[in-house]
Design a protein around this motif. Structure first.
Motif, PDB file in Angstrom:
ATOM      1  N   ASN A  55      28.391 -32.364  39.829  1.00  0.00           N
ATOM      2  CA  ASN A  55      29.628 -32.857  40.439  1.00  0.00           C
ATOM      3  C   ASN A  55      29.985 -31.894  41.554  1.00  0.00           C
ATOM      4  OD1 ASN A  55      32.157 -33.810  41.079  1.00  0.00           O
ATOM      5  ND2 ASN A  55      33.136 -33.139  39.195  1.00  0.00           N
ATOM      6  N   PRO A  56      29.869 -32.294  42.809  1.00  0.00           N
ATOM      7  CA  PRO A  56      29.852 -33.675  43.316  1.00  0.00           C
ATOM      8  C   PRO A  56      28.474 -34.203  43.708  1.00  0.00           C
ATOM      9  CG  PRO A  56      30.330 -32.193  45.126  1.00  0.00           C
ATOM     10  CD  PRO A  56      30.117 -31.322  43.916  1.00  0.00           C
ATOM     11  N   THR A  57      27.394 -33.566  43.284  1.00  0.00           N
ATOM     12  CA  THR A  57      26.079 -33.903  43.835  1.00  0.00           C
ATOM     13  C   THR A  57      25.437 -35.140  43.213  1.00  0.00           C
ATOM     14  OG1 THR A  57      24.809 -32.574  42.253  1.00  0.00           O
ATOM     15  CG2 THR A  57      25.709 -31.431  44.186  1.00  0.00           C
ATOM     16  N   GLY A  58      25.745 -35.423  41.952  1.00  0.00           N
ATOM     17  CA  GLY A  58      25.104 -36.552  41.270  1.00  0.00           C
ATOM     18  C   GLY A  58      23.648 -36.326  40.938  1.00  0.00           C
ATOM     19  N   SER A  59      23.174 -35.088  41.046  1.00  0.00           N
ATOM     20  CA  SER A  59      21.755 -34.784  40.826  1.00  0.00           C
ATOM     21  C   SER A  59      21.535 -34.157  39.459  1.00  0.00           C
ATOM     22  CB  SER A  59      21.243 -33.810  41.896  1.00  0.00           C
ATOM     23  OG  SER A  59      21.302 -34.389  43.177  1.00  0.00           O
ATOM     24  N   LEU A  60      20.445 -34.558  38.804  1.00  0.00           N
ATOM     25  CA  LEU A  60      20.035 -33.910  37.561  1.00  0.00           C
ATOM     26  C   LEU A  60      19.342 -32.581  37.858  1.00  0.00           C
ATOM     27  CD1 LEU A  60      18.528 -36.837  35.461  1.00  0.00           C
ATOM     28  CD2 LEU A  60      20.420 -35.365  34.746  1.00  0.00           C
ATOM     29  N   ILE A  61      19.622 -31.593  37.022  1.00  0.00           N
ATOM     30  CA  ILE A  61      18.901 -30.329  37.095  1.00  0.00           C
ATOM     31  C   ILE A  61      17.565 -30.486  36.386  1.00  0.00           C
ATOM     32  CG2 ILE A  61      18.926 -27.921  36.324  1.00  0.00           C
ATOM     33  CD1 ILE A  61      20.846 -28.565  38.644  1.00  0.00           C
ATOM     34  N   ARG A  62      16.498 -30.005  37.018  1.00  0.00           N
ATOM     35  CA  ARG A  62      15.170 -30.110  36.408  1.00  0.00           C
ATOM     36  C   ARG A  62      15.109 -29.281  35.132  1.00  0.00           C
ATOM     37  NH1 ARG A  62      13.280 -29.824  42.055  1.00  0.00           N
ATOM     38  NH2 ARG A  62      13.110 -27.564  41.796  1.00  0.00           N
ATOM     39  N   LYS A  63      14.549 -29.865  34.099  1.00  0.00           N
ATOM     40  CA  LYS A  63      14.510 -29.182  32.805  1.00  0.00           C
ATOM     41  C   LYS A  63      13.692 -27.896  32.869  1.00  0.00           C
ATOM     42  CE  LYS A  63      15.278 -33.416  30.175  1.00  0.00           C
ATOM     43  NZ  LYS A  63      14.749 -34.416  29.217  1.00  0.00           N
ATOM     44  N   GLN A  64      12.630 -27.896  33.671  1.00  0.00           N
ATOM     45  CA  GLN A  64      11.827 -26.682  33.769  1.00  0.00           C
ATOM     46  C   GLN A  64      12.612 -25.549  34.433  1.00  0.00           C
ATOM     47  OE1 GLN A  64      11.123 -29.617  35.200  1.00  0.00           O
ATOM     48  NE2 GLN A  64      10.027 -29.402  37.165  1.00  0.00           N
ATOM     49  N   ASP A  65      13.532 -25.915  35.343  1.00  0.00           N
ATOM     50  CA  ASP A  65      14.370 -24.892  35.974  1.00  0.00           C
ATOM     51  C   ASP A  65      15.366 -24.320  34.962  1.00  0.00           C
ATOM     52  OD1 ASP A  65      13.053 -25.356  38.319  1.00  0.00           O
ATOM     53  OD2 ASP A  65      14.642 -26.539  39.249  1.00  0.00           O
ATOM     54  N   LEU A  66      15.957 -25.182  34.152  1.00  0.00           N
ATOM     55  CA  LEU A  66      16.859 -24.710  33.109  1.00  0.00           C
ATOM     56  C   LEU A  66      16.118 -23.793  32.140  1.00  0.00           C
ATOM     57  CD1 LEU A  66      19.465 -24.718  31.407  1.00  0.00           C
ATOM     58  CD2 LEU A  66      18.636 -26.837  30.350  1.00  0.00           C
TER      59      LEU A  66
END
Length: 430
Positions: free
Chosen positions: A193-204
Protein backbone atom coordinates in the motif's frame (compact mmCIF):
# COMPACT_ATOMS: atom_id res chain seq x y z
CA UNK A 1 -16.46 31.02 39.60
CA UNK A 2 -12.89 32.20 40.10
CA UNK A 3 -10.62 32.16 37.09
CA UNK A 4 -8.29 29.18 37.10
CA UNK A 5 -4.62 29.77 37.75
CA UNK A 6 -2.03 27.10 37.14
CA UNK A 7 1.62 26.91 36.12
CA UNK A 8 0.62 24.22 33.59
CA UNK A 9 2.46 24.52 30.26
CA UNK A 10 1.49 21.94 27.63
CA UNK A 11 4.66 22.55 25.64
CA UNK A 12 6.92 21.50 28.51
CA UNK A 13 4.60 18.92 30.07
CA UNK A 14 3.79 16.75 27.04
CA UNK A 15 6.37 14.40 25.55
CA UNK A 16 8.45 16.20 22.88
CA UNK A 17 7.96 13.44 20.31
CA UNK A 18 4.16 13.74 20.68
CA UNK A 19 4.26 17.52 20.28
CA UNK A 20 6.13 17.00 17.00
CA UNK A 21 3.86 14.18 15.83
CA UNK A 22 2.49 14.36 12.30
CA UNK A 23 -0.74 12.36 12.61
CA UNK A 24 -2.00 9.84 10.10
CA UNK A 25 -4.19 11.65 7.59
CA UNK A 26 -6.72 10.39 5.09
CA UNK A 27 -8.77 11.95 2.31
CA UNK A 28 -11.78 12.15 4.61
CA UNK A 29 -9.95 14.58 6.82
CA UNK A 30 -10.45 16.96 3.90
CA UNK A 31 -13.67 15.68 2.36
CA UNK A 32 -16.46 14.57 4.65
CA UNK A 33 -18.99 12.14 3.25
CA UNK A 34 -22.52 13.56 3.05
CA UNK A 35 -23.98 10.29 1.82
CA UNK A 36 -23.79 11.20 -1.85
CA UNK A 37 -20.06 10.82 -2.48
CA UNK A 38 -18.39 7.89 -4.18
CA UNK A 39 -15.67 6.84 -1.75
CA UNK A 40 -12.74 5.34 -3.66
CA UNK A 41 -10.07 6.54 -1.25
CA UNK A 42 -9.72 4.11 1.66
CA UNK A 43 -9.64 0.69 -0.06
CA UNK A 44 -12.88 -0.39 1.57
CA UNK A 45 -15.06 -3.11 0.07
CA UNK A 46 -17.76 -1.23 -1.82
CA UNK A 47 -19.87 -4.38 -2.09
CA UNK A 48 -20.51 -4.50 1.65
CA UNK A 49 -19.81 -6.93 4.49
CA UNK A 50 -19.35 -10.65 4.00
CA UNK A 51 -22.61 -11.38 5.79
CA UNK A 52 -26.06 -12.40 4.50
CA UNK A 53 -27.46 -8.97 5.42
CA UNK A 54 -28.90 -5.90 3.72
CA UNK A 55 -29.63 -7.64 0.45
CA UNK A 56 -26.39 -9.61 0.26
CA UNK A 57 -26.81 -12.79 -1.71
CA UNK A 58 -27.59 -15.65 0.64
CA UNK A 59 -25.59 -18.75 -0.38
CA UNK A 60 -27.59 -21.55 -1.92
CA UNK A 61 -26.73 -23.77 1.02
CA UNK A 62 -28.64 -21.38 3.25
CA UNK A 63 -27.25 -19.30 6.10
CA UNK A 64 -28.19 -17.70 9.34
CA UNK A 65 -28.19 -14.02 10.10
CA UNK A 66 -25.55 -13.37 12.78
CA UNK A 67 -27.11 -13.62 16.21
CA UNK A 68 -25.68 -11.27 18.82
CA UNK A 69 -26.79 -11.38 22.43
CA UNK A 70 -27.33 -7.69 23.09
CA UNK A 71 -28.79 -8.55 26.50
CA UNK A 72 -25.33 -9.83 27.41
CA UNK A 73 -23.64 -6.47 26.89
CA UNK A 74 -23.48 -5.89 30.65
CA UNK A 75 -20.84 -8.65 30.78
CA UNK A 76 -17.25 -8.27 29.63
CA UNK A 77 -16.48 -10.12 26.39
CA UNK A 78 -14.42 -13.27 26.01
CA UNK A 79 -10.81 -12.21 26.74
CA UNK A 80 -9.27 -15.00 24.62
CA UNK A 81 -11.54 -15.26 21.52
CA UNK A 82 -10.79 -18.96 20.92
CA UNK A 83 -13.80 -19.59 18.60
CA UNK A 84 -12.76 -16.62 16.46
CA UNK A 85 -9.12 -17.68 16.44
CA UNK A 86 -10.08 -21.22 15.45
CA UNK A 87 -11.86 -19.90 12.36
CA UNK A 88 -8.98 -17.61 11.43
CA UNK A 89 -6.61 -20.57 11.63
CA UNK A 90 -8.95 -22.74 9.56
CA UNK A 91 -8.98 -20.02 6.88
CA UNK A 92 -5.18 -19.85 6.66
CA UNK A 93 -4.31 -23.53 7.14
CA UNK A 94 -3.95 -24.10 3.40
CA UNK A 95 -0.84 -26.30 3.73
CA UNK A 96 0.58 -24.64 0.63
CA UNK A 97 3.83 -23.96 2.47
CA UNK A 98 3.99 -26.42 5.35
CA UNK A 99 2.16 -29.50 6.69
CA UNK A 100 2.06 -27.85 10.12
CA UNK A 101 -1.18 -26.37 11.43
CA UNK A 102 -1.72 -22.88 12.78
CA UNK A 103 -3.49 -22.93 16.15
CA UNK A 104 -4.98 -20.22 18.39
CA UNK A 105 -1.62 -20.13 20.19
CA UNK A 106 -0.24 -18.54 16.99
CA UNK A 107 -2.64 -15.58 17.17
CA UNK A 108 -3.04 -12.12 18.59
CA UNK A 109 -6.36 -10.44 17.77
CA UNK A 110 -6.65 -6.68 18.02
CA UNK A 111 -8.47 -3.51 17.05
CA UNK A 112 -7.56 -3.58 13.37
CA UNK A 113 -3.98 -4.26 12.32
CA UNK A 114 -3.07 -0.91 13.86
CA UNK A 115 -3.18 -2.33 17.39
CA UNK A 116 -0.70 -5.03 16.39
CA UNK A 117 1.56 -2.49 14.67
CA UNK A 118 1.75 -0.45 17.86
CA UNK A 119 1.95 -3.45 20.22
CA UNK A 120 4.93 -4.90 18.35
CA UNK A 121 6.85 -1.65 18.68
CA UNK A 122 6.07 -1.44 22.39
CA UNK A 123 7.04 -5.08 22.80
CA UNK A 124 10.42 -5.00 21.07
CA UNK A 125 11.67 -1.40 20.94
CA UNK A 126 13.18 0.62 23.78
CA UNK A 127 12.04 4.27 23.37
CA UNK A 128 14.81 6.65 22.40
CA UNK A 129 17.15 3.77 21.63
CA UNK A 130 15.76 1.25 19.15
CA UNK A 131 14.57 1.57 15.55
CA UNK A 132 12.25 0.05 13.00
CA UNK A 133 12.98 -0.40 9.32
CA UNK A 134 10.37 0.49 6.69
CA UNK A 135 10.38 0.31 2.91
CA UNK A 136 8.61 3.30 1.34
CA UNK A 137 6.27 3.81 -0.33
CA UNK A 138 4.29 2.03 2.36
CA UNK A 139 1.50 2.30 4.92
CA UNK A 140 1.78 5.48 6.99
CA UNK A 141 0.88 4.05 10.39
CA UNK A 142 4.23 2.30 10.78
CA UNK A 143 5.99 5.66 11.05
CA UNK A 144 3.21 7.25 13.13
CA UNK A 145 3.36 4.43 15.69
CA UNK A 146 7.15 4.66 15.75
CA UNK A 147 7.04 8.38 16.51
CA UNK A 148 4.38 7.91 19.20
CA UNK A 149 6.69 5.39 20.88
CA UNK A 150 9.80 7.57 20.42
CA UNK A 151 11.38 5.03 18.07
CA UNK A 152 13.49 6.08 15.09
CA UNK A 153 12.94 5.05 11.47
CA UNK A 154 15.38 3.48 9.06
CA UNK A 155 14.09 3.84 5.50
CA UNK A 156 15.18 1.59 2.64
CA UNK A 157 12.94 2.36 -0.34
CA UNK A 158 11.47 -0.37 -2.49
CA UNK A 159 13.09 -0.84 -5.88
CA UNK A 160 11.60 1.40 -8.60
CA UNK A 161 8.19 0.87 -10.17
CA UNK A 162 6.63 -1.08 -11.65
CA UNK A 163 7.96 -3.95 -9.54
CA UNK A 164 8.35 -2.13 -6.20
CA UNK A 165 10.31 -5.15 -4.95
CA UNK A 166 12.32 -5.31 -1.74
CA UNK A 167 15.86 -3.99 -2.06
CA UNK A 168 17.26 -7.14 -0.45
CA UNK A 169 20.87 -6.14 -1.02
CA UNK A 170 20.48 -2.81 0.79
CA UNK A 171 18.42 -4.35 3.59
CA UNK A 172 20.98 -7.10 4.11
CA UNK A 173 23.83 -4.60 4.15
CA UNK A 174 22.00 -2.45 6.71
CA UNK A 175 21.26 -5.46 8.92
CA UNK A 176 24.98 -6.38 8.82
CA UNK A 177 26.10 -2.99 10.12
CA UNK A 178 27.17 -2.44 13.75
CA UNK A 179 24.08 -0.30 14.38
CA UNK A 180 21.74 -3.11 13.31
CA UNK A 181 21.43 -4.30 16.92
CA UNK A 182 19.06 -1.38 17.45
CA UNK A 183 16.83 -2.30 14.49
CA UNK A 184 14.28 -4.57 16.13
CA UNK A 185 11.47 -4.68 13.55
CA UNK A 186 11.08 -4.59 9.77
CA UNK A 187 7.62 -3.68 8.47
CA UNK A 188 6.81 -4.94 4.96
CA UNK A 189 3.48 -4.55 3.17
CA UNK A 190 2.41 -7.31 0.73
CA UNK A 191 0.44 -6.56 -1.38
CA UNK A 192 1.92 -3.14 -0.87
CA UNK A 193 0.00 0.00 0.00
CA UNK A 194 -0.01 2.06 -2.18
CA UNK A 195 1.87 -0.14 -4.66
CA UNK A 196 -0.48 -3.13 -4.98
CA UNK A 197 2.56 -5.37 -5.52
CA UNK A 198 3.28 -8.70 -3.86
CA UNK A 199 6.66 -9.14 -2.21
CA UNK A 200 8.56 -12.09 -3.65
CA UNK A 201 8.69 -14.95 -1.17
CA UNK A 202 12.36 -15.59 -1.86
CA UNK A 203 13.11 -11.97 -0.94
CA UNK A 204 11.22 -12.32 2.34
CA UNK A 205 13.06 -15.55 3.11
CA UNK A 206 16.42 -13.86 2.47
CA UNK A 207 15.60 -11.21 5.09
CA UNK A 208 14.25 -13.75 7.58
CA UNK A 209 17.44 -15.80 7.30
CA UNK A 210 19.95 -12.97 7.66
CA UNK A 211 22.89 -14.65 9.40
CA UNK A 212 23.52 -12.09 12.18
CA UNK A 213 20.46 -9.88 12.67
CA UNK A 214 18.34 -10.51 15.79
CA UNK A 215 14.96 -9.00 14.99
CA UNK A 216 11.40 -9.57 13.79
CA UNK A 217 10.00 -9.26 10.26
CA UNK A 218 6.38 -8.08 10.12
CA UNK A 219 4.43 -8.83 6.94
CA UNK A 220 1.28 -6.76 6.57
CA UNK A 221 -1.14 -8.78 4.41
CA UNK A 222 -4.19 -6.50 4.64
CA UNK A 223 -5.00 -7.06 0.95
CA UNK A 224 -3.90 -10.67 0.63
CA UNK A 225 -7.34 -12.04 -0.30
CA UNK A 226 -7.27 -10.07 -3.56
CA UNK A 227 -4.00 -11.77 -4.56
CA UNK A 228 -3.76 -15.20 -6.23
CA UNK A 229 -4.45 -18.27 -4.11
CA UNK A 230 -1.45 -19.37 -2.08
CA UNK A 231 0.02 -15.87 -1.80
CA UNK A 232 -0.31 -15.57 1.97
CA UNK A 233 2.71 -16.52 4.06
CA UNK A 234 0.73 -16.80 7.31
CA UNK A 235 1.70 -20.48 7.52
CA UNK A 236 5.37 -19.49 7.48
CA UNK A 237 5.13 -18.46 11.14
CA UNK A 238 5.27 -22.20 11.90
CA UNK A 239 8.71 -22.34 10.27
CA UNK A 240 10.33 -19.00 11.18
CA UNK A 241 10.19 -17.85 14.83
CA UNK A 242 10.95 -14.24 13.86
CA UNK A 243 7.99 -13.70 11.51
CA UNK A 244 4.69 -11.92 12.19
CA UNK A 245 1.95 -11.86 9.54
CA UNK A 246 -0.78 -9.28 10.06
CA UNK A 247 -4.20 -9.54 8.41
CA UNK A 248 -7.52 -7.72 8.69
CA UNK A 249 -11.22 -8.21 8.03
CA UNK A 250 -11.50 -4.59 6.82
CA UNK A 251 -10.77 -5.22 3.14
CA UNK A 252 -11.90 -8.39 1.36
CA UNK A 253 -14.37 -9.20 4.14
CA UNK A 254 -15.91 -5.74 3.97
CA UNK A 255 -15.87 -5.28 7.74
CA UNK A 256 -13.89 -2.06 8.16
CA UNK A 257 -16.54 -0.86 10.59
CA UNK A 258 -15.85 -3.55 13.21
CA UNK A 259 -12.08 -2.81 13.34
CA UNK A 260 -10.71 -6.31 13.71
CA UNK A 261 -7.24 -7.49 12.79
CA UNK A 262 -5.10 -10.51 13.51
CA UNK A 263 -1.39 -11.19 13.86
CA UNK A 264 -0.15 -14.71 13.15
CA UNK A 265 3.20 -15.47 14.74
CA UNK A 266 5.12 -17.97 16.83
CA UNK A 267 3.50 -18.90 20.16
CA UNK A 268 6.18 -17.11 22.24
CA UNK A 269 5.65 -13.79 20.40
CA UNK A 270 1.87 -14.24 20.41
CA UNK A 271 2.04 -14.80 24.15
CA UNK A 272 3.94 -11.55 24.65
CA UNK A 273 1.42 -9.59 22.58
CA UNK A 274 -1.53 -11.14 24.37
CA UNK A 275 0.05 -10.40 27.75
CA UNK A 276 0.35 -6.71 26.77
CA UNK A 277 -3.11 -6.10 25.37
CA UNK A 278 -5.81 -4.19 27.21
CA UNK A 279 -8.32 -6.41 29.05
CA UNK A 280 -11.21 -7.57 26.88
CA UNK A 281 -9.88 -5.66 23.89
CA UNK A 282 -12.34 -7.18 21.38
CA UNK A 283 -16.01 -6.28 21.99
CA UNK A 284 -18.49 -9.14 21.87
CA UNK A 285 -20.48 -7.72 18.89
CA UNK A 286 -17.22 -7.38 16.94
CA UNK A 287 -16.23 -10.97 17.69
CA UNK A 288 -19.68 -12.37 16.83
CA UNK A 289 -19.84 -10.51 13.50
CA UNK A 290 -16.32 -11.69 12.62
CA UNK A 291 -17.21 -15.28 13.48
CA UNK A 292 -20.23 -15.12 11.18
CA UNK A 293 -18.10 -13.75 8.33
CA UNK A 294 -15.54 -16.54 8.75
CA UNK A 295 -18.09 -19.36 8.64
CA UNK A 296 -18.73 -20.97 5.26
CA UNK A 297 -21.84 -18.88 4.54
CA UNK A 298 -19.88 -15.69 5.14
CA UNK A 299 -16.92 -16.95 3.12
CA UNK A 300 -19.25 -17.59 0.15
CA UNK A 301 -20.46 -13.99 0.29
CA UNK A 302 -16.85 -12.77 0.52
CA UNK A 303 -15.86 -14.82 -2.53
CA UNK A 304 -18.81 -13.44 -4.52
CA UNK A 305 -17.89 -9.89 -3.59
CA UNK A 306 -14.22 -10.52 -4.37
CA UNK A 307 -15.11 -11.83 -7.82
CA UNK A 308 -17.14 -8.68 -8.48
CA UNK A 309 -14.26 -6.48 -7.31
CA UNK A 310 -11.77 -8.29 -9.55
CA UNK A 311 -14.14 -7.87 -12.50
CA UNK A 312 -14.30 -4.12 -11.90
CA UNK A 313 -10.53 -3.99 -11.36
CA UNK A 314 -10.03 -5.53 -14.79
CA UNK A 315 -12.48 -3.02 -16.21
CA UNK A 316 -10.44 -0.12 -14.79
CA UNK A 317 -7.25 -1.67 -16.14
CA UNK A 318 -8.84 -1.75 -19.60
CA UNK A 319 -10.71 1.56 -19.58
CA UNK A 320 -8.50 4.01 -17.68
CA UNK A 321 -5.65 4.02 -20.24
CA UNK A 322 -8.17 5.23 -22.86
CA UNK A 323 -8.72 8.45 -20.89
CA UNK A 324 -6.62 11.34 -22.17
CA UNK A 325 -4.26 12.42 -19.41
CA UNK A 326 -4.04 9.06 -17.65
CA UNK A 327 -0.54 7.62 -17.63
CA UNK A 328 0.96 4.33 -16.56
CA UNK A 329 -0.21 1.99 -13.87
CA UNK A 330 2.52 1.75 -11.25
CA UNK A 331 3.04 -1.32 -9.11
CA UNK A 332 0.94 -4.44 -9.19
CA UNK A 333 -2.69 -5.44 -9.48
CA UNK A 334 -2.94 -7.86 -6.54
CA UNK A 335 -5.20 -5.63 -4.44
CA UNK A 336 -8.56 -3.83 -4.58
CA UNK A 337 -6.98 -0.57 -5.73
CA UNK A 338 -4.80 0.73 -8.53
CA UNK A 339 -1.96 3.27 -8.50
CA UNK A 340 -2.00 5.34 -11.67
CA UNK A 341 -0.22 8.42 -13.01
CA UNK A 342 -1.93 11.68 -13.94
CA UNK A 343 -0.18 13.43 -16.85
CA UNK A 344 0.22 17.14 -17.50
CA UNK A 345 -0.57 18.68 -20.87
CA UNK A 346 2.93 17.68 -22.03
CA UNK A 347 2.26 14.02 -21.28
CA UNK A 348 4.48 13.82 -18.18
CA UNK A 349 3.49 12.52 -14.72
CA UNK A 350 2.95 15.57 -12.58
CA UNK A 351 2.00 16.24 -8.96
CA UNK A 352 0.32 19.56 -9.72
CA UNK A 353 -1.99 17.84 -12.16
CA UNK A 354 -2.63 14.89 -9.85
CA UNK A 355 -3.43 17.12 -6.87
CA UNK A 356 -5.74 19.27 -8.95
CA UNK A 357 -7.57 16.19 -10.27
CA UNK A 358 -7.88 14.84 -6.72
CA UNK A 359 -9.32 18.11 -5.42
CA UNK A 360 -11.71 18.72 -8.30
CA UNK A 361 -13.02 15.16 -8.25
CA UNK A 362 -13.87 15.49 -4.56
CA UNK A 363 -15.00 19.10 -4.38
CA UNK A 364 -16.97 19.36 -7.60
CA UNK A 365 -17.85 15.80 -8.60
CA UNK A 366 -18.38 13.97 -5.31
CA UNK A 367 -15.74 11.33 -6.11
CA UNK A 368 -13.07 10.89 -3.43
CA UNK A 369 -9.81 9.12 -4.37
CA UNK A 370 -6.34 9.39 -2.76
CA UNK A 371 -3.46 11.63 -3.81
CA UNK A 372 -0.16 9.77 -3.37
CA UNK A 373 2.21 11.97 -5.35
CA UNK A 374 4.50 12.82 -2.44
CA UNK A 375 5.21 9.15 -1.70
CA UNK A 376 8.58 7.75 -2.80
CA UNK A 377 8.43 6.65 -6.45
CA UNK A 378 4.80 7.77 -6.91
CA UNK A 379 5.20 11.04 -8.81
CA UNK A 380 1.86 12.24 -10.16
CA UNK A 381 -0.04 9.26 -8.81
CA UNK A 382 -3.55 8.78 -7.54
CA UNK A 383 -4.60 5.64 -5.72
CA UNK A 384 -8.06 4.52 -6.81
CA UNK A 385 -10.10 1.97 -4.89
CA UNK A 386 -12.12 -0.41 -7.03
CA UNK A 387 -15.84 0.31 -6.61
CA UNK A 388 -19.09 -1.17 -7.79
CA UNK A 389 -20.10 -1.20 -11.46
CA UNK A 390 -22.12 1.98 -10.97
CA UNK A 391 -19.31 3.71 -9.08
CA UNK A 392 -16.68 2.77 -11.66
CA UNK A 393 -18.90 4.04 -14.46
CA UNK A 394 -19.31 7.39 -12.74
CA UNK A 395 -15.62 7.60 -11.84
CA UNK A 396 -14.51 6.99 -15.44
CA UNK A 397 -16.84 9.72 -16.67
CA UNK A 398 -15.79 12.22 -14.02
CA UNK A 399 -12.05 11.71 -14.27
CA UNK A 400 -12.18 12.24 -18.04
CA UNK A 401 -14.09 15.50 -17.57
CA UNK A 402 -11.83 16.69 -14.75
CA UNK A 403 -8.60 15.95 -16.64
CA UNK A 404 -9.91 17.93 -19.61
CA UNK A 405 -10.68 20.83 -17.26
CA UNK A 406 -7.30 20.65 -15.49
CA UNK A 407 -5.37 20.62 -18.77
CA UNK A 408 -7.40 23.55 -20.06
CA UNK A 409 -6.75 25.56 -16.91
CA UNK A 410 -3.09 24.60 -16.91
CA UNK A 411 -2.58 26.04 -20.37
CA UNK A 412 -3.80 29.42 -19.11
CA UNK A 413 -1.74 29.44 -15.90
CA UNK A 414 1.43 31.53 -15.70
CA UNK A 415 4.74 30.11 -14.52
CA UNK A 416 4.68 31.78 -11.10
CA UNK A 417 1.36 30.20 -10.18
CA UNK A 418 2.50 26.84 -11.55
CA UNK A 419 5.55 26.96 -9.30
CA UNK A 420 3.36 27.76 -6.28
CA UNK A 421 0.99 24.89 -7.09
CA UNK A 422 3.90 22.50 -7.52
CA UNK A 423 5.26 23.42 -4.10
CA UNK A 424 1.81 22.85 -2.58
CA UNK A 425 1.46 19.50 -4.34
CA UNK A 426 4.80 18.22 -3.15
CA UNK A 427 4.06 19.26 0.42
CA UNK A 428 0.59 17.78 0.85
CA UNK A 429 0.15 15.30 3.69
CA UNK A 430 -1.60 12.30 2.22
Amino acid sequence: MASGKSPFDLQTCARPNILKLQPYRCARDDYKDDGTNILLDANENAFGPSLPLNGSAVPSSGSEVPSIDFLGLHRYPDPHQHPLKDLLCRLRNTHVHTPKDLTPENLFVGVGSDEAIDALIRCFCVPGQDKILVCPPTYGMYSVSAQVNDVDLVKIPLLPAPDFALDVESISSTLSSPDAKHIKLIYICSPGNPTGSLIRKQDLQAVLEHPTWNGVVVMDEAYIDFAPEGSSVAEWVSEWPNLVVMQTLSKAFGLAGIRLGAAFTSPPIASLLNNMKAPYNIPNPTSEIAISALKESGLEVMRDHRAAILEQRDRLLNELPKVNGVGRFRGGTESNFLLVEMLDSQGKPDNVTALSVYEKLAENRGVVVRFRGKEHGCLGCLRITVGTDKEVTRFLKEIENVLTQVHSEGAATNGETEEKKENEANGVIS
